[in-house]
Design an enzyme around this catalytic site. Structure first.
Site, PDB file in Angstrom:
ATOM      1  N   HIS A 191      33.984  38.310  38.418  1.00 19.52           N
ATOM      2  CA  HIS A 191      34.383  36.908  38.553  1.00 19.52           C
ATOM      3  C   HIS A 191      35.889  36.709  38.618  1.00 19.52           C
ATOM      4  O   HIS A 191      36.368  35.735  39.183  1.00 19.52           O
ATOM      5  CB  HIS A 191      33.688  36.047  37.501  1.00 19.52           C
ATOM      6  CG  HIS A 191      32.248  35.874  37.841  1.00 19.52           C
ATOM      7  ND1 HIS A 191      31.271  36.684  37.333  1.00 19.52           N
ATOM      8  CD2 HIS A 191      31.643  35.076  38.740  1.00 19.52           C
ATOM      9  CE1 HIS A 191      30.118  36.361  37.873  1.00 19.52           C
ATOM     10  NE2 HIS A 191      30.313  35.390  38.736  1.00 19.52           N
ATOM     11  N   ARG A 298      29.261  26.968  41.684  1.00 15.92           N
ATOM     12  CA  ARG A 298      28.918  27.685  40.450  1.00 15.92           C
ATOM     13  C   ARG A 298      29.143  26.758  39.260  1.00 15.92           C
ATOM     14  O   ARG A 298      30.244  26.721  38.706  1.00 15.92           O
ATOM     15  CB  ARG A 298      29.804  28.929  40.285  1.00 15.92           C
ATOM     16  CG  ARG A 298      29.525  30.067  41.244  1.00 15.92           C
ATOM     17  CD  ARG A 298      30.405  31.269  40.915  1.00 15.92           C
ATOM     18  NE  ARG A 298      29.960  32.489  41.549  1.00 15.92           N
ATOM     19  CZ  ARG A 298      30.398  32.946  42.722  1.00 15.92           C
ATOM     20  NH1 ARG A 298      31.308  32.273  43.397  1.00 15.92           N
ATOM     21  NH2 ARG A 298      29.928  34.079  43.204  1.00 15.92           N
ATOM     22  N   ARG A 334      24.267  25.249  42.331  1.00 16.82           N
ATOM     23  CA  ARG A 334      23.448  26.200  41.578  1.00 16.82           C
ATOM     24  C   ARG A 334      23.401  25.751  40.129  1.00 16.82           C
ATOM     25  O   ARG A 334      24.449  25.464  39.536  1.00 16.82           O
ATOM     26  CB  ARG A 334      24.067  27.590  41.666  1.00 16.82           C
ATOM     27  CG  ARG A 334      23.411  28.550  40.696  1.00 16.82           C
ATOM     28  CD  ARG A 334      23.882  29.941  40.880  1.00 16.82           C
ATOM     29  NE  ARG A 334      25.175  30.169  40.253  1.00 16.82           N
ATOM     30  CZ  ARG A 334      25.843  31.307  40.374  1.00 16.82           C
ATOM     31  NH1 ARG A 334      25.358  32.282  41.135  1.00 16.82           N
ATOM     32  NH2 ARG A 334      26.987  31.480  39.771  1.00 16.82           N
ATOM     33  N   GLU A 435      18.491  37.282  44.106  1.00 15.00           N
ATOM     34  CA  GLU A 435      19.417  38.225  43.481  1.00 15.00           C
ATOM     35  C   GLU A 435      18.677  39.406  42.879  1.00 15.00           C
ATOM     36  O   GLU A 435      19.276  40.384  42.465  1.00 15.00           O
ATOM     37  CB  GLU A 435      20.180  37.532  42.346  1.00 15.00           C
ATOM     38  CG  GLU A 435      21.116  36.464  42.836  1.00 15.00           C
ATOM     39  CD  GLU A 435      21.596  35.591  41.695  1.00 15.00           C
ATOM     40  OE1 GLU A 435      22.780  35.667  41.356  1.00 15.00           O
ATOM     41  OE2 GLU A 435      20.783  34.810  41.165  1.00 15.00           O
ATOM     42  N   ASN A 458      25.933  39.877  45.331  1.00 13.87           N
ATOM     43  CA  ASN A 458      26.703  40.502  44.238  1.00 13.87           C
ATOM     44  C   ASN A 458      25.736  41.075  43.211  1.00 13.87           C
ATOM     45  O   ASN A 458      25.900  42.191  42.730  1.00 13.87           O
ATOM     46  CB  ASN A 458      27.610  39.477  43.561  1.00 13.87           C
ATOM     47  CG  ASN A 458      28.491  38.746  44.541  1.00 13.87           C
ATOM     48  OD1 ASN A 458      28.676  39.226  45.657  1.00 13.87           O
ATOM     49  ND2 ASN A 458      29.007  37.597  44.165  1.00 13.87           N
ATOM     50  N   ASP A 459      24.749  40.267  42.876  1.00 12.22           N
ATOM     51  CA  ASP A 459      23.748  40.752  41.921  1.00 12.22           C
ATOM     52  C   ASP A 459      22.663  41.563  42.617  1.00 12.22           C
ATOM     53  O   ASP A 459      22.202  42.567  42.085  1.00 12.22           O
ATOM     54  CB  ASP A 459      23.132  39.568  41.160  1.00 12.22           C
ATOM     55  CG  ASP A 459      24.043  39.115  40.028  1.00 12.22           C
ATOM     56  OD1 ASP A 459      24.624  39.987  39.349  1.00 12.22           O
ATOM     57  OD2 ASP A 459      24.191  37.901  39.826  1.00 12.22           O
ATOM     58  N   ARG A 469      28.123  45.734  38.252  1.00  9.16           N
ATOM     59  CA  ARG A 469      29.167  45.270  39.178  1.00  9.16           C
ATOM     60  C   ARG A 469      30.549  45.229  38.540  1.00  9.16           C
ATOM     61  O   ARG A 469      31.557  45.060  39.227  1.00  9.16           O
ATOM     62  CB  ARG A 469      28.790  43.901  39.767  1.00  9.16           C
ATOM     63  CG  ARG A 469      28.770  42.771  38.750  1.00  9.16           C
ATOM     64  CD  ARG A 469      28.018  41.564  39.271  1.00  9.16           C
ATOM     65  NE  ARG A 469      28.882  40.510  39.740  1.00  9.16           N
ATOM     66  CZ  ARG A 469      28.467  39.289  40.060  1.00  9.16           C
ATOM     67  NH1 ARG A 469      27.183  38.983  40.008  1.00  9.16           N
ATOM     68  NH2 ARG A 469      29.296  38.373  40.469  1.00  9.16           N
ATOM     69  N   CYS A 506      25.201  33.680  49.709  1.00  6.36           N
ATOM     70  CA  CYS A 506      26.399  33.202  49.009  1.00  6.36           C
ATOM     71  C   CYS A 506      27.078  34.319  48.225  1.00  6.36           C
ATOM     72  O   CYS A 506      28.046  34.076  47.518  1.00  6.36           O
ATOM     73  CB  CYS A 506      26.072  32.019  48.114  1.00  6.36           C
ATOM     74  SG  CYS A 506      24.820  32.416  46.892  1.00  6.36           S
TER      75      CYS A 506
HETATM   76  C1  PEP Z   1      25.632  36.650  43.549  1.00  3.77           C
HETATM   77  O1  PEP Z   1      25.083  37.225  42.605  1.00  3.77           O
HETATM   78  O2  PEP Z   1      25.741  37.143  44.694  1.00  3.77           O
HETATM   79  C2  PEP Z   1      26.202  35.311  43.366  1.00  3.77           C
HETATM   80  C3  PEP Z   1      26.654  34.623  44.384  1.00  3.77           C
HETATM   81  O3  PEP Z   1      26.285  34.834  42.087  1.00  3.77           O
HETATM   82  P1  PEP Z   1      27.427  35.259  41.047  1.00  3.77           P
HETATM   83  O4  PEP Z   1      28.454  36.057  41.785  1.00  3.77           O
HETATM   84  O5  PEP Z   1      27.963  34.005  40.466  1.00  3.77           O
HETATM   85  O6  PEP Z   1      26.629  36.079  40.075  1.00  3.77           O
HETATM   86 MG    MG Z   2      24.645  36.193  40.762  1.00  2.30          MG
END
Ligand code: PEP
Ligand code: MG
Length: 577
Positions: A191, A298, A334, A435, A458-459, A469, A506
């Site tokens: 993040h 977010r 979200r 995810e 990302n997840d 990650r 996203c």
């Molecule tokens: C993701 O997991 O790709 C996502 C967009 O959510 P975050 O990065 O906030 O976990």
């Molecule tokens: Mg995520």
């Protein structure tokens, strides 16, 4: 001495400035028996006064850059510092035990911290415990003559060097002065990286040990595009960095010309380019970068920036501001995604062995613990829905049952509000993030019940590859172009289309210039990314032929066995760029 190292390029931009080390200094000390306790009391007084002066200064700066409310935490610290009860107890301990000021301070503050922390049903006193801990650290630093770092006080051009930056550390950085940051840990999807891109601060993460190599005041050159960091660069290297910075600025100026253009491929196919935001303030950047929608808001940052759970009205105001700011363009909100690396100080969740696999996001929202908080959020969203084109999505869905439980709350609260005579839009789409591999595999079943999918790569990548990650040791497993990931994504897009629904993305992969051609080829409908990547992606799409990209994606999905092979294959299809 000049030293070069390479980390993960996490946020574009090039900068050269002085290092500001944001590391916790060593505050260890020995307990000593002293003869002259008066001298120790006098040392304590000097340290208390110095702490007070320092805090007043920090407070004044925080008011200037963050506002009166955000600065209020320092008032609590100043109050602790002038608490006569505590100060006299420390002095008494010094005298009675004939000990040095450091150990007198520690003994008394530890005692107060233990008492306050023990008041489990009194969050106010628990907060005071954390204030005392902070203040004790500051006074101790003055007794020991070491400096505590303070990101909010940076007032000259700097490169912040840290082990890691929490989202709240990042939020404190003043981008007028902080030109870049470099950390030991973290990757493109942590993040801190996402916030750096939103703030348009260059960042290189995951360098392992930058904090050990750099001293305060060293000159650092950071290239957030290549991931290169140079400690004490030569004149020539500084010049080269400046040139790289200028050429990036020129490139940005060219992309800016596309701000009001439609996003179409060379053969005229339209794709929606959206932006990710963390707070209503980010909407300005979304519009400046010509995004067609907000594809991910977010909302957990609303909870993280606050001292307590935001009320329904506070949330309503925030959602309304975003919807109005987007002027009727779609906004995907979200529901809160707390957990993982996003903690709430006032929400007492048990410590877990594997927070990314634990009690987080929608799992909290539909639980006994989180259900009231979730209802409040849904009501605020429903009320705000009349101010624009709202889409709601739930994070971290693994089971249809979870989606149904969340959707039931949406339906109930909608009925409740309508019964109360409150207007609610009839056009709200309700979707889910993909995810978790289980949901990606079962997308055909989910597609019958949801209005849309947004793929959170990302997840999704971290769970598919079983690679944290945040952990740079396993960052080689973050492989967006690995055929396993591509097949999951393709499965999701096909499943959505078979039911007449749309599929977006996203996760950071949506703005990855090497992934975009593949995603165009797989027919992804919406791409949501950091606002600062929108124009560059629009410029890339202009030169892509969608039929050709379909063929490229098809071959990548069926013929390739590694990410490297996929990128190799891209050369046949993207030879012109
Ligand atoms: C993701 O997991 O790709 C996502 C967009 O959510 P975050 O990065 O906030 O976990
Ligand atoms: Mg995520």
């Amino acid at each position: 001495m000049t030293e070069m190292l390479k980390g993960i390029a996490a946020s574009d931009g090039v900068a050269v400035a002085k290092a500001y080390l944001l590391v916790q200094p060593d505050l260890s000390f020995d307990t000593i028996t002293v003869e002259d306790t008066n001298a120790e009391e006098a040392r304590l007084d000097v340290a208390l006064q110095a702490s007070q002066d320092e805090l007043s200064l920090i407070r004044a700066k925080a008011v200037e850059s963050l506002g009166e409310e955000a600065a209020s935490v320092f008032d609590a610290h100043l109050m602790v510092l002038s608490d006569p009860e505590m100060i006299s107890q420390i002095k008494e301990t010094i005298r009675a035990k004939q000990t040095n000021a450091e150990s007198g301070l520690k003994e008394v503050t530890d005692m107060f911290i233990t008492i306050f922390e023990g008041m489990e049903d009194n969050p106010y006193m628990q907060e005071r415990a954390s204030d005392i801990r902070d203040v004790a650290k500051r006074v101790l630093s003055h007794l020991l003559g070491v400096k505590l770092p303070n990101p909010a006080a940076i007032d000259e051009e700097s490169i912040v060097i840290a082990h890691d930056l929490t989202p709240s550390d990042t939020a404190q950085l003043d981008k007028r002065f902080v030109k870049a940051f470099v950390t030991n840990i973290g990757g493109r999807t942590s993040h801190s990286a996402i916030m750096a891109r939103t703030l348009e601060i260059a960042a290189v993460l995951g360098t392992n040990d930058i904090t050990k190599r750099v001293k305060d005041g060293d000159i650092i050159s950071v290239n957030g595009i290549t991931g290169e960091v140079i400690i004490n660069p030569s004149e020539e290297q500084i010049l080269a960095s400046k040139e790289a910075g200028a050429s990036y600025a020129k490139q940005k100026a060219e992309w800016a010309l596309l701000k009001d253009a439609k996003t179409v491929t060379a053969d005229g196919q339209h794709f929606e380019l959206a932006a990710n935001i963390g707070t209503p303030k980010d909407v300005a950047g979304v519009n400046e970068n010509g995004a067609e929608a907000v594809g991910l808001y977010r909302t957990e940052f609303l909870y993280m920036d606050s001292q307590d759970f935001p009320t329904e009205d506070e949330q309503y105001e925030a959602y309304k501001a975003v919807l109005e700011g987007m002027n009727g363009k779609p906004v995907v909100v979200r529901t809160m995604d707390i957990g993982g690396d996003k903690e709430l100080p006032y929400f007492d969740l048990p410590k877990e062995m594997n927070p990314f696999l634990g009690f987080r996001a929608l799992r909290i929202s539909i639980s006994e613990t989180g259900k009231d908080m979730f209802r409040t959020q849904i009501r605020a969203l429903l009320r705000a829905s009349v101010h624009g084109q709202l889409r709601i999505m739930f994070p971290m869905v693994a089971l249809l049952k979870e989606f149904r439980a969340a959707k039931a709350v949406f339906d109930e609260e909608k009925a409740n509000l309508l019964a109360e005579g409150v207007a609610v839009s009839d056009e709200i789409q309700v979707g889910i993030m993909i995810e978790i591999p289980a949901a990606a595999m079962l997308a055909d079943q989910f597609a019958k019940e949801v209005d849309f999918f947004s793929i959170g790569t990302n997840d999704l990548i971290q769970y598919t590859m079983a690679a944290d990650r945040m952990n740079e040791q396993v960052s080689y497993l973050y492989q967006p172009y690995n055929p396993s990931i591509l097949r999951l994504i393709n499965n999701v897009i096909k499943a959505a289309h078979a039911e007449g629904k749309w599929a977006g993305m996203c996760g950071e992969m949506a703005g990855d210039q090497q992934a975009v051609p593949l995603l165009v080829g797989m027919g992804l409908d919406e791409f949501s990314m950091s606002a600062t990547s929108v124009l560059r992606t629009r410029s890339l799409m202009k030169v892509l032929d969608s039929a050709k990209m379909r063929e490229y994606a098809q071959r990548a999905l069926t013929e390739c066995s590694t990410a490297e092979e996929v990128l190799e294959l891209s050369k046949e299809y993207l030879s012109k760029h």
